[in-house]
Design an enzyme around this catalytic site. Structure first.
Site, PDB file in Angstrom:
ATOM      1  N   CYS A   7      28.247  31.023 -14.459  1.00  0.00           N
ATOM      2  CA  CYS A   7      28.073  29.830 -15.298  1.00  0.00           C
ATOM      3  C   CYS A   7      27.473  30.210 -16.654  1.00  0.00           C
ATOM      4  O   CYS A   7      26.399  30.825 -16.715  1.00  0.00           O
ATOM      5  CB  CYS A   7      27.162  28.839 -14.567  1.00  0.00           C
ATOM      6  SG  CYS A   7      26.644  27.465 -15.609  1.00  0.00           S
ATOM      7  N   HIS A  49      21.022  25.223 -11.587  1.00  0.00           N
ATOM      8  CA  HIS A  49      22.461  24.957 -11.699  1.00  0.00           C
ATOM      9  C   HIS A  49      22.819  23.695 -10.926  1.00  0.00           C
ATOM     10  O   HIS A  49      22.859  23.692  -9.698  1.00  0.00           O
ATOM     11  CB  HIS A  49      23.281  26.133 -11.181  1.00  0.00           C
ATOM     12  CG  HIS A  49      24.755  25.915 -11.363  1.00  0.00           C
ATOM     13  ND1 HIS A  49      25.367  26.001 -12.591  1.00  0.00           N
ATOM     14  CD2 HIS A  49      25.732  25.582 -10.490  1.00  0.00           C
ATOM     15  CE1 HIS A  49      26.654  25.739 -12.467  1.00  0.00           C
ATOM     16  NE2 HIS A  49      26.903  25.478 -11.193  1.00  0.00           N
ATOM     17  N   ASN A  93      29.529  14.121 -20.210  1.00  0.00           N
ATOM     18  CA  ASN A  93      30.900  14.232 -19.726  1.00  0.00           C
ATOM     19  C   ASN A  93      30.865  14.720 -18.283  1.00  0.00           C
ATOM     20  O   ASN A  93      30.141  15.674 -17.966  1.00  0.00           O
ATOM     21  CB  ASN A  93      31.689  15.208 -20.602  1.00  0.00           C
ATOM     22  CG  ASN A  93      31.852  14.699 -22.022  1.00  0.00           C
ATOM     23  OD1 ASN A  93      31.972  13.496 -22.242  1.00  0.00           O
ATOM     24  ND2 ASN A  93      31.843  15.606 -22.983  1.00  0.00           N
ATOM     25  N   GLY A  99      36.161  14.707 -19.411  1.00  0.00           N
ATOM     26  CA  GLY A  99      36.035  15.572 -20.590  1.00  0.00           C
ATOM     27  C   GLY A  99      35.053  16.717 -20.424  1.00  0.00           C
ATOM     28  O   GLY A  99      34.681  17.362 -21.405  1.00  0.00           O
ATOM     29  N   HIS A 104      28.132  22.795 -15.746  1.00  0.00           N
ATOM     30  CA  HIS A 104      26.680  22.816 -15.533  1.00  0.00           C
ATOM     31  C   HIS A 104      26.210  21.557 -16.255  1.00  0.00           C
ATOM     32  O   HIS A 104      26.444  21.429 -17.469  1.00  0.00           O
ATOM     33  CB  HIS A 104      26.081  24.092 -16.144  1.00  0.00           C
ATOM     34  CG  HIS A 104      24.586  24.231 -16.013  1.00  0.00           C
ATOM     35  ND1 HIS A 104      23.990  25.381 -15.508  1.00  0.00           N
ATOM     36  CD2 HIS A 104      23.569  23.391 -16.330  1.00  0.00           C
ATOM     37  CE1 HIS A 104      22.662  25.234 -15.531  1.00  0.00           C
ATOM     38  NE2 HIS A 104      22.389  24.027 -16.030  1.00  0.00           N
ATOM     39  N   HIS A 106      25.053  18.772 -18.432  1.00  0.00           N
ATOM     40  CA  HIS A 106      24.439  18.816 -19.769  1.00  0.00           C
ATOM     41  C   HIS A 106      24.544  17.461 -20.447  1.00  0.00           C
ATOM     42  O   HIS A 106      25.516  16.747 -20.283  1.00  0.00           O
ATOM     43  CB  HIS A 106      25.068  19.909 -20.642  1.00  0.00           C
ATOM     44  CG  HIS A 106      26.560  19.843 -20.731  1.00  0.00           C
ATOM     45  ND1 HIS A 106      27.382  20.308 -19.727  1.00  0.00           N
ATOM     46  CD2 HIS A 106      27.378  19.367 -21.683  1.00  0.00           C
ATOM     47  CE1 HIS A 106      28.640  20.122 -20.072  1.00  0.00           C
ATOM     48  NE2 HIS A 106      28.678  19.542 -21.249  1.00  0.00           N
ATOM     49  N   HIS A 108      24.756  15.736 -24.022  1.00  0.00           N
ATOM     50  CA  HIS A 108      24.964  15.907 -25.462  1.00  0.00           C
ATOM     51  C   HIS A 108      24.079  14.904 -26.198  1.00  0.00           C
ATOM     52  O   HIS A 108      24.078  13.717 -25.846  1.00  0.00           O
ATOM     53  CB  HIS A 108      26.406  15.571 -25.854  1.00  0.00           C
ATOM     54  CG  HIS A 108      27.447  16.500 -25.348  1.00  0.00           C
ATOM     55  ND1 HIS A 108      28.024  17.477 -26.137  1.00  0.00           N
ATOM     56  CD2 HIS A 108      28.054  16.600 -24.130  1.00  0.00           C
ATOM     57  CE1 HIS A 108      28.949  18.127 -25.434  1.00  0.00           C
ATOM     58  NE2 HIS A 108      28.985  17.610 -24.216  1.00  0.00           N
TER      59      HIS A 108
HETATM   60  P1  AMP Z   1      31.586  19.437 -22.318  1.00  0.00           P
HETATM   61  O1  AMP Z   1      32.955  19.294 -22.899  1.00  0.00           O
HETATM   62  O2  AMP Z   1      30.853  18.139 -22.191  1.00  0.00           O
HETATM   63  O3  AMP Z   1      31.582  20.259 -21.057  1.00  0.00           O
HETATM   64  O4  AMP Z   1      30.758  20.200 -23.422  1.00  0.00           O
HETATM   65  C1  AMP Z   1      30.547  21.574 -23.438  1.00  0.00           C
HETATM   66  C2  AMP Z   1      29.887  21.871 -24.745  1.00  0.00           C
HETATM   67  O5  AMP Z   1      29.312  23.154 -24.678  1.00  0.00           O
HETATM   68  C3  AMP Z   1      30.864  21.878 -25.949  1.00  0.00           C
HETATM   69  O6  AMP Z   1      30.435  20.921 -26.905  1.00  0.00           O
HETATM   70  C4  AMP Z   1      30.763  23.318 -26.473  1.00  0.00           C
HETATM   71  O7  AMP Z   1      30.837  23.394 -27.875  1.00  0.00           O
HETATM   72  C5  AMP Z   1      29.410  23.755 -25.938  1.00  0.00           C
HETATM   73  N1  AMP Z   1      29.248  25.191 -25.746  1.00  0.00           N
HETATM   74  C6  AMP Z   1      30.079  26.028 -25.089  1.00  0.00           C
HETATM   75  N2  AMP Z   1      29.596  27.287 -25.100  1.00  0.00           N
HETATM   76  C7  AMP Z   1      28.420  27.231 -25.760  1.00  0.00           C
HETATM   77  C8  AMP Z   1      27.434  28.201 -26.106  1.00  0.00           C
HETATM   78  N3  AMP Z   1      27.542  29.497 -25.769  1.00  0.00           N
HETATM   79  N4  AMP Z   1      26.347  27.790 -26.804  1.00  0.00           N
HETATM   80  C9  AMP Z   1      26.209  26.499 -27.167  1.00  0.00           C
HETATM   81  N5  AMP Z   1      27.095  25.531 -26.858  1.00  0.00           N
HETATM   82  C10 AMP Z   1      28.188  25.890 -26.170  1.00  0.00           C
END
Ligand code: AMP
Length: 119
Positions: A7, A49, A93, A99, A104, A106, A108
């Protein structure tokens, strides 16, 4: 603390992949999104996780509550203007049709002057 070796956000939590840190405590890490949609765009993740919001149970409620309660404070610290003229968007998401690309959990947090790149 449970981590998934495959992950990307677990790797960020463990420091194996660098991130621009916004906030950290025992349970939560916040860092700037690598591809921001808005002038302010950071992610808040549980250090353990948890694959998605669909995996959350009553036991996670205090952790999720802390994450949501922290979001407005961090948004202001990162340059979002105060409510109501300013404010911020909070998005979780969940699942492919929701989306979610990184599996993992998160949160936004997006804000700042419009127009935004997306949303
Ligand atoms: P989601 O589409 O809600 O799963 O969002 C995943 C988010 O993670 C996206 O906005 C990506 O730009 C962000 N992301 C992916 N890899 C990284 C990383 N190494 N560091 C910071 N953000 C990341």
């Amino acid at each position: 603390m449970t981590h998934d070796p495959n992950c990307i956000f677990c790797k960020i939590v463990q420091g194996a992949i660098p991130s621009r840190k916004v906030y950290e405590d025992d349970e939560i890490l916040a860092f700037h999104d690598i591809a921001p949609w808005a002038p302010v765009h950071f992610l808040m993740v549980p250090k353990q996780h948890v694959p998605s919001l669909a995996h959350v149970s009553e036991a996670h409620a205090p952790l999720l509550g802390r994450m949501l309660a922290l979001a407005p404070r961090l948004a202001l610290e990162q340059g979002c203007q105060p409510y109501p003229e300013g404010g911020h968007r909070v998005v979780i998401n969940t699942g492919v049709q929701g989306g979610q690309e990184v599996h993992h959990l998160h949160v936004h947090v997006m804000g700042g002057p419009r127009p935004w790149a997306k949303g």
